[in-house]
Write a protein that holds these residues in place. Structure first.
Motif, short mmCIF file in Angstrom:
data_model
loop_
_atom_site.label_atom_id
_atom_site.label_comp_id
_atom_site.label_asym_id
_atom_site.label_seq_id
_atom_site.Cartn_x
_atom_site.Cartn_y
_atom_site.Cartn_z
N ASP A 1 0.84 -1.21 0.00
CA ASP A 1 0.00 0.00 0.00
C ASP A 1 0.86 1.25 0.00
O ASP A 1 0.61 2.20 -0.73
CB ASP A 1 -0.90 0.04 1.25
CG ASP A 1 -1.95 -1.06 1.22
OD1 ASP A 1 -2.21 -1.56 0.10
OD2 ASP A 1 -2.48 -1.40 2.28
N GLN B 1 1.07 4.03 -3.05
CA GLN B 1 0.73 5.44 -2.84
C GLN B 1 1.77 6.36 -3.44
O GLN B 1 1.47 7.45 -3.89
CB GLN B 1 0.63 5.72 -1.34
CG GLN B 1 -0.73 5.50 -0.77
CD GLN B 1 -0.74 5.66 0.74
OE1 GLN B 1 0.29 5.94 1.37
NE2 GLN B 1 -1.90 5.47 1.32
N ARG B 2 3.02 5.92 -3.40
CA ARG B 2 4.10 6.79 -3.84
C ARG B 2 4.41 6.65 -5.32
O ARG B 2 5.07 7.50 -5.90
CB ARG B 2 5.38 6.46 -3.06
CG ARG B 2 5.27 6.58 -1.58
CD ARG B 2 4.98 8.00 -1.19
NE ARG B 2 4.98 8.17 0.24
CZ ARG B 2 6.01 8.68 0.92
NH1 ARG B 2 7.08 9.03 0.29
NH2 ARG B 2 5.92 8.84 2.21
N SER C 1 0.69 16.10 -3.27
CA SER C 1 0.16 15.01 -4.10
C SER C 1 -1.34 15.14 -4.26
O SER C 1 -1.94 14.49 -5.09
CB SER C 1 0.51 13.66 -3.48
OG SER C 1 0.13 13.65 -2.12
N ASP C 2 -2.01 16.00 -3.47
CA ASP C 2 -3.47 16.11 -3.59
C ASP C 2 -3.86 17.55 -3.87
O ASP C 2 -4.22 18.30 -2.98
CB ASP C 2 -4.14 15.62 -2.31
CG ASP C 2 -3.79 16.51 -1.14
OD1 ASP C 2 -2.69 17.06 -1.15
OD2 ASP C 2 -4.63 16.67 -0.23
N GLU D 1 -8.18 12.03 4.89
CA GLU D 1 -7.30 11.18 4.12
C GLU D 1 -5.92 11.16 4.75
O GLU D 1 -5.48 12.15 5.35
CB GLU D 1 -7.18 11.72 2.69
CG GLU D 1 -6.69 10.67 1.71
CD GLU D 1 -6.14 11.28 0.43
OE1 GLU D 1 -6.20 12.51 0.26
OE2 GLU D 1 -5.63 10.50 -0.37
N LYS E 1 -1.86 9.76 3.89
CA LYS E 1 -0.82 9.00 3.18
C LYS E 1 0.40 9.01 4.09
O LYS E 1 1.03 10.05 4.27
CB LYS E 1 -0.48 9.68 1.85
CG LYS E 1 -1.58 9.53 0.82
CD LYS E 1 -1.16 10.16 -0.49
CE LYS E 1 -2.29 10.06 -1.49
NZ LYS E 1 -2.11 11.04 -2.58
N ASP F 1 3.58 11.39 4.17
CA ASP F 1 3.39 12.47 3.22
C ASP F 1 2.36 13.48 3.71
O ASP F 1 2.71 14.56 4.19
CB ASP F 1 2.99 11.87 1.86
CG ASP F 1 2.68 12.92 0.82
OD1 ASP F 1 3.18 14.04 0.97
OD2 ASP F 1 1.96 12.61 -0.15
#
Lengths: 319, 595, 313
Positions: A90, A94-95, A169-170, B239, B241, B244
């Motif tokens: 996972d 993600q990366r 990233s988002d 959310e 990650k 990150d």
């Protein structure tokens, strides 16, 4: 050709197993343990540290741990991160998109700069263009990326305020705005990485082209009355590509592995920063998974390079 | 100030003839810091002060996004597994304890209806029982009510050794009993002067029984809620990650009126401290950056841009040097620096005293740490009532030379002092961190002028601070003559912190170098004072015992304190935030707002 | 097309020399051609100056490298400090000359190690038509996939004390760093050399040599290697700069020299946070690395041109 391919792929299996044994041993012997942050905290009793070590199987002999890793891997279980307490696959997934995008683009950028500049410079050795290209290339690889990255930030983010230097990233935006934001935040890491890579590629391309440009068959091709353009592209470049293919094949696994320094500077959530965080936290399952995938790619691209050699120079045979 | 006078002042506060604030100021004037002063007041039934940040917005929401930058990225969100501050900050956004510590060391109720005191029946006279009342009407993010069962479960969860929670130290020696749906009792085995540890601050976050109930003990790592937290906090999870980014959105049902102000929250991780400061102070991309261990000069320059500001709050963390009195270069029974050995030169008190005189603490503070630390000669500095007023430091090369001359250490042909063929040459080790390497350089130069030769060694932090038994470079092994690092004091009470000065905590091969006493030095008088402090309920007497422990080690020049560290954060000018040296930066994040 | 090459290149310097009327040895011929390469000659001079500077410099400029002076923090160039001072008021010129010895030595030594190992392994793999190639390529793949950081931590932990005992503090670290940097960076050279060999070993001039009964060794070193030298020279010159920079990275892991030894890479790293106010701090070590790389590259170019008999100089 097909039998050659099958043979090479079959050889790859034991060689990857061998590599995995060595990787695992190095990681197991390397100093540090995953629960170091607790060590300075007076609230955590030593028994807890010991219990954690035991529960993650860290006290077993290396061989037992390796076999456990191998059998899990064979069943598709990549392991469980000590630091994040989630599955390693996972974490990697993600990366992966960000890494492929940033490092991949920078490789493309590097080739787009290096091939034309290197070839043009080599066809006119010691001309003004060649001298400038060379000097810039030397500047390029004398300065480490931690330095050029910082320079970019100071110029383009702090002084000019053009680009953000924290990669996200988002991005919340959608449609064109999303692409625009993505472009703005990715341009600095891609450029820093791409130009650093381009600097050394340029030198290799120039040198490789210089090696073939004076060969007799090139003179013959010119004598036949072929256009300079055609001579350069069909006759010179193809033969000069062998070292370039070698280098690109060496760099391709890095597209997966990420670029550590650049990722740190721009906070790109790539696999390079995952790896370094895992290393600093001694999160062995993550390190093992990333390096093992990396070594699979190294082996694979070595094979691809060998096949490409045969295509570029038909006299090379691997029977 | 005498014990009697303090008691008089407390009486005045109680009767209302003296304001809390004046009491605090009077205490501060005699060196008693706010947290202890607060404890004195609680013990004597005076109510606690209010939050330190005045909350101005008149409605919840409408503040847009709050963007925090942590240069170490959070990797997990279960507060009882949170191994580092980064994880604790992240989980505190969603989970809350009964009470948190503000920057002055006051206990501030969060999920508790009130802070227990003797007056409200919360504290028993024998110091063994604390009764907590939960706030009414608090709901978990999934709508279920918070009850005493959740608190009791949190104790069961963290106390279970199979869970292997990092917070277990606060829970394993207590029992917790439910009284009614919103009341429960914490029962200690012994009289415990510092009772505000379980369910308080970093270790105290309460987790929902209905989601973690099945995942206690060995199954703890399988809980889905480990990655999707459901708490009572001001923001709901959106959310995550790991390593990150973490995002959350406003909890519309938050139990404090008009809070929180921001609609969403984002915590981005990674990079380094300098560039984190840059992203707040210079480019304004982020609202808040934490733990900026950066040279002060660099921060000051960034602040001149006028976009953001630096705030520093005191903490109990201390940067210090250990002089090894055991022999690190001889192996006895499979370990170096064994307590059975004696260091050939550092056992001479004159040498240790000279080295202490060669540390230019003022310059280290002025030119390296700036607002990041205060030069000190005392190991415990905060809360102020525990700071020794007797210990003083001095930087004096001539005096050091004289002491060494008098003790018979003569300079050899190479300029290095020696006696009976033994030279004053030491290896001086620390972890890799730019300010530390500069401190090493400053001390090395001063020692050179006194005929002491230092070889500098730096070890990467992930190795230095590990508990790896096989590695010789960990800080607990102390396979070196001198060693420097920072040790953290997690609560505004130094009792547990000072166990590193007791003889039973000495790090040896036998306890796999997990003992907390890294210096290996011990003194029966220190042991005795420490044991007395553990039982003493009277705050003033207890402080005196703990100060004695501190002084014994510092006066022996085995522990050479350098700087009392502060916690430094950067924020945009328009952000009102509230961080504390006694709790994590996000402890009161519900009250942050933008003006 | 390569296959349609009419004449084979005869790059063997010996053959080139034999053609000329005056009998000169190949070495002298190369030197004669090298001297004609103006940039290469100028670069030799610059590199010589740099080397001389770091060796003799500390006697001519006897300022202690660790003299801390808080009254002179981050000063620009002046008569007292020709290259300015750093944030502890230490003299950058003195530090650069001291650290330059190490940086230059590490850069050159690591380059030599990486090149020799890489060329040997690449050449053996490229010549082999049986088992040596897959085995050597397996070793190369293995080294390419090793995670460097944990490996370095392991090496330092296993060998530092022993090396320190044998070579002393700085000597031990030097040997370690050269072995580590050289030992972890030979793989691209090996791959490049192998690729060149695969192509060259099928060329007519090698076949001719083979037909004349040249041994494998002779084919390898006399006939193929001189023709494969182009990418090797580029790779090894790039290696110098990456070794100088890699050394500073190592010292940040605690693997390199003690923290108070100011190598060029380390100076550059230390200077980065003050880049906007004290650019001189970064400028001088950066320029020193650049000059070294530049001159070594031009020397490499000159060598290459001098070794290639088809090039008219």
């Amino acid at each position: 050709m097909a039998t050659y391919l099958i043979r090479r792929l079959l050889i790859a299996i034991p060689s990857l197993l061998g590599i995995s044994v060595i990787l695992f041993t190095i990681l197991a012997l390397a100093p540090g343990d995953p629960f170091s942050e607790m060590a300075t905290n007076p609230n955590v009793p030593p028994e807890v540290r010991e219990a954690l070590r035991a529960s993650f199987g860290l006290n077993d002999p290396i061989m037992v741990r390796y076999l456990r890793w191998l059998s899990n891997m064979a069943q598709g279980d990549w392991g469980f991160s000590f630091a994040s307490r989630i599955n390693v696959d996972d974490l990697i997934l993600q990366r992966l998109p960000t890494t492929l995008f940033v490092v991949g683009s920078s490789q493309i950028l590097a080739l787009c700069v290096a091939l034309p500049v290197g070839i043009y410079a080599a066809t006119r050795p010691y001309s003004v263009f060649d001298q400038i290209a060379n000097t810039l290339a030397f500047v390029g690889f004398s300065l480490p990326t931690f330095f050029t990255g910082l320079l970019f930030i100071l110029i383009f983010s702090v002084t000019l305020d053009w680009f953000p230097f924290v990669y996200r990233s988002d991005i919340a935006a959608t449609g064109w705005r999303w692409y625009w934001e993505m472009f703005r935040q990715a341009i600095m890491p891609i450029t820093v990485l791409g130009l650093f890579q381009a600097a050394s590629y340029t030198r290799y391309v120039r040198s490789a082209v210089l090696d073939v440009i004076r060969l007799d068959y090139v003179t013959t091709a010119r004598a036949k009355g072929l256009s300079e353009r055609r001579v350069t592209i069909r006759h010179i470049t193809r033969n000069a590509l062998i070292p370039v293919v070698t280098l690109v094949a060496l760099q391709m696994p890095a597209v997966f592995g990420g670029a550590l320094v650049t990722e740190q500077i721009f906070r790109v959530p790539g696999i390079g920063s995952l790896l370094i965080d895992a290393i600093l936290a001694n999160d062995t399952p993550v390190i093992m998974a990333v390096t093992f995938v990396f070594s699979c790619l190294v082996v694979l691209f070595n094979l691809i390079a060998d096949i490409l050699y045969g295509w570029l120079d038909p006299r090379i045979s691997f029977s | 100030m005498k014990e009697q006078e303090i008691r008089g002042l407390v009486a005045d506060v109680k009767e209302g003839t003296l304001s809390r604030r004046s009491f605090m100021q009077k205490m501060a004037a005699v060196g008693i810091a706010a947290p202890l002063a607060t404890q004195i007041l609680i013990w004597n039934d005076v109510a606690m002060a209010n939050a330190t940040l005045q909350y101005k917005p008149t409605k919840a929401g409408g503040g847009g996004p709050l963007k925090m930058l942590l240069w170490q990225a959070p990797t997990l969100l279960n507060p009882h597994f949170a191994s580092g501050t980064k994880d604790q900050i992240a989980s505190r956004i969603f989970y809350e304890p009964l009470a948190g510590w503000d920057k002055e060391g006051n206990l501030f109720p969060q999920l508790a209806a009130e802070i227990p005191s003797k007056a409200n029946g919360g504290l028993s006279a024998d110091g063994k029982t604390v009764t907590w009342k939960l706030k009414q009407g608090v709901k978990w993010h999934d709508g279920k009510p918070l009850t005493a069962d959740d608190a009791v479960f949190t104790w069961e969860y963290a106390a279970d050794p199979a869970t292997a929670a990092y917070t277990t130290g606060s829970y394993k020696d207590i029992t917790v009993e439910k009284v009614d749906t919103h009341t429960f009792k914490v029962i200690f085995k012994e009289a415990t002067p510092f009772w505000a540890d379980p369910f308080v601050g970093v270790a105290g976050m309460i987790i929902p029984k209905h989601l973690f109930g099945e995942y206690k003990g060995a199954k703890s790592r399988e809980a889905p809620a480990n990655l999707k937290p459901v708490g009572t906090g001001p923001y709901k999870f959106a959310e995550f990650k790991p390593g990150d980014i973490l995002t959350g959105e406003r909890n519309a049902d938050y139990h404090v009126k008009n809070q929180p102000h921001f609609d969403t929250i984002e915590v981005k991780g990674g990079g380094d401290a300098v560039s984190a400061a840059r992203a707040v102070l210079q480019t304004g991309e982020y609202d808040y950056a934490w733990n900026l261990q950066v040279e002060d000069e660099v921060l000051k320059r960034m602040e001149t841009g006028g976009r953001g500001k630096i705030s520093a709050v005191p903490s109990g963390d201390i940067e210090f040097i250990i002089l090894n009195t055991t022999d690190p270069w001889t192996e006895v029974d499979g370990e170096r620096s064994s307590v059975k050995t004696k260091h050939p030169t550092l056992t001479d008190p004159a040498v240790r005293q000279a080295i202490n005189l060669l540390i230019d603490r003022d310059s280290i503070q002025k030119f390296i740490y700036g607002r990041g630390g205060t030069a000190t000669a005392s190991f415990v500095n905060e809360p102020k009532q525990f700071k020794s007023t007797k210990l003083k430091y001095e930087f004096n090369i001539e005096k050091a030379n004289k002491i060494l001359d008098d003790a018979g250490w003569k300079k050899g042909s190479d300029g290095i002092r020696e006696k009976d063929g033994k030279k004053l040459k030491y290896v001086y080790q620390t972890s890799i961190n730019a300010p530390r390497q500069k401190t090493q350089a400053i001390i090395k130069q001063a020692c050179q002028r006194a005929g002491i030769d230092l070889e500098l060694k730096s070890v990467t932090a992930s190795v230095f601070f590990s508990s790896d038994v096989a590695n010789p470079d960990t800080y607990t092994k102390l396979y070196t003559d001198m060693e420097m690092y920072t040790t953290t004091q997690p609560q505004p009470d130094p009792e547990r912190f000072l166990n590193q000065f007791t003889s039973w905590e000495i790090a040896t091969k036998e306890n796999k170098w997990l003992g907390r006493n890294v210096s290996r030095y011990s003194d029966p008088a220190a042991d005795e004072a420490y044991k007395a402090a553990q039982k003493e309920l009277d705050p003033a007497k207890r402080a005196a015992y703990l100060i004695k422990v501190n002084e014994i080690f510092c006066e022996a020049n085995v522990i050479l304190p350098i700087l009392s560290r502060t916690r430094i954060a950067a924020s945009l000018n328009n952000l009102s935030h509230d961080h504390s040296g006694w709790d994590v930066d996000s402890w009161n994040i519900a009250a942050w707002y933008r003006s | 097309m390569a296959g349609s090459t009419l004449a084979s290149p005869s790059a063997d310097p010996a053959a080139g020399a034999a053609v000329s009327q005056v009998s000169v040895s190949p070495g002298r011929e190369t030197w004669r051609r090298f001297r004609r390469h103006r940039l290469a000659m100028a670069s030799t001079f610059v590199l010589g100056l740099l080397v001389l500077g770091v060796i003799v410099g500390p006697w001519l400029w006897p300022v202690a490298i660790n003299d801390i002076d808080f009254s002179a923090q981050l000063q620009g160039p002046s008569w007292a400090h020709p290259l300015g001072t750093d944030d502890l008021g230490q003299d950058i010129l003195a530090r650069m000359m001291y650290g330059g010895r190490i940086s230059l030595a590490v850069g050159l030594a690591a380059m030599i190690v990486a090149t020799i190992v890489g060329v040997l392994i690449g050449a053996l793999a490229g010549m082999s038509r049986k088992y040596a190639d897959p085995i050597l390529m397996w070793v190369t793949d293995l080294f390419l996939s090793l995670p460097q950081l944990p490996l370095l931590l392991l090496i330092i932990y296993l060998f530092r004390e022993q090396l320190k005992a044998v070579f002393g503090v700085e000597g031990g670290v030097f040997v370690l760093i050269v072995v580590v940097i050289g030992g972890l960076r030979w793989m691209p050279v090996a791959r490049l050399v192998r690729a060149q060999f695969l192509s060259l070993r099928e060329k007519e001039f090698v076949e001719a040599a083979r037909a004349q009964g040249a041994t494998k060794m002779r084919q390898m070193f006399r006939h193929i290697l001189p023709n494969a030298v182009g990418p090797v020279i580029v790779a090894s010159t790039i290696e110098v700069s990456s070794a100088i920079i890699a050394e500073s990275t190592l010292s940040f892991l605690g693997l390199g020299f003690p923290p108070d030894i100011p190598t060029w890479g380390r100076l550059l790293f230390d200077a980065k946070d003050q880049l906007d106010t004290a650019p001189h701090w970064a400028l001088f070590p950066g320029a020193a690395i650049f000059l070294t790389v530049l001159s070594i590259n031009f020397i490499g170019d000159g060598l290459r041109d001098a070794l290639d008999p088809r090039r008219v100089i």
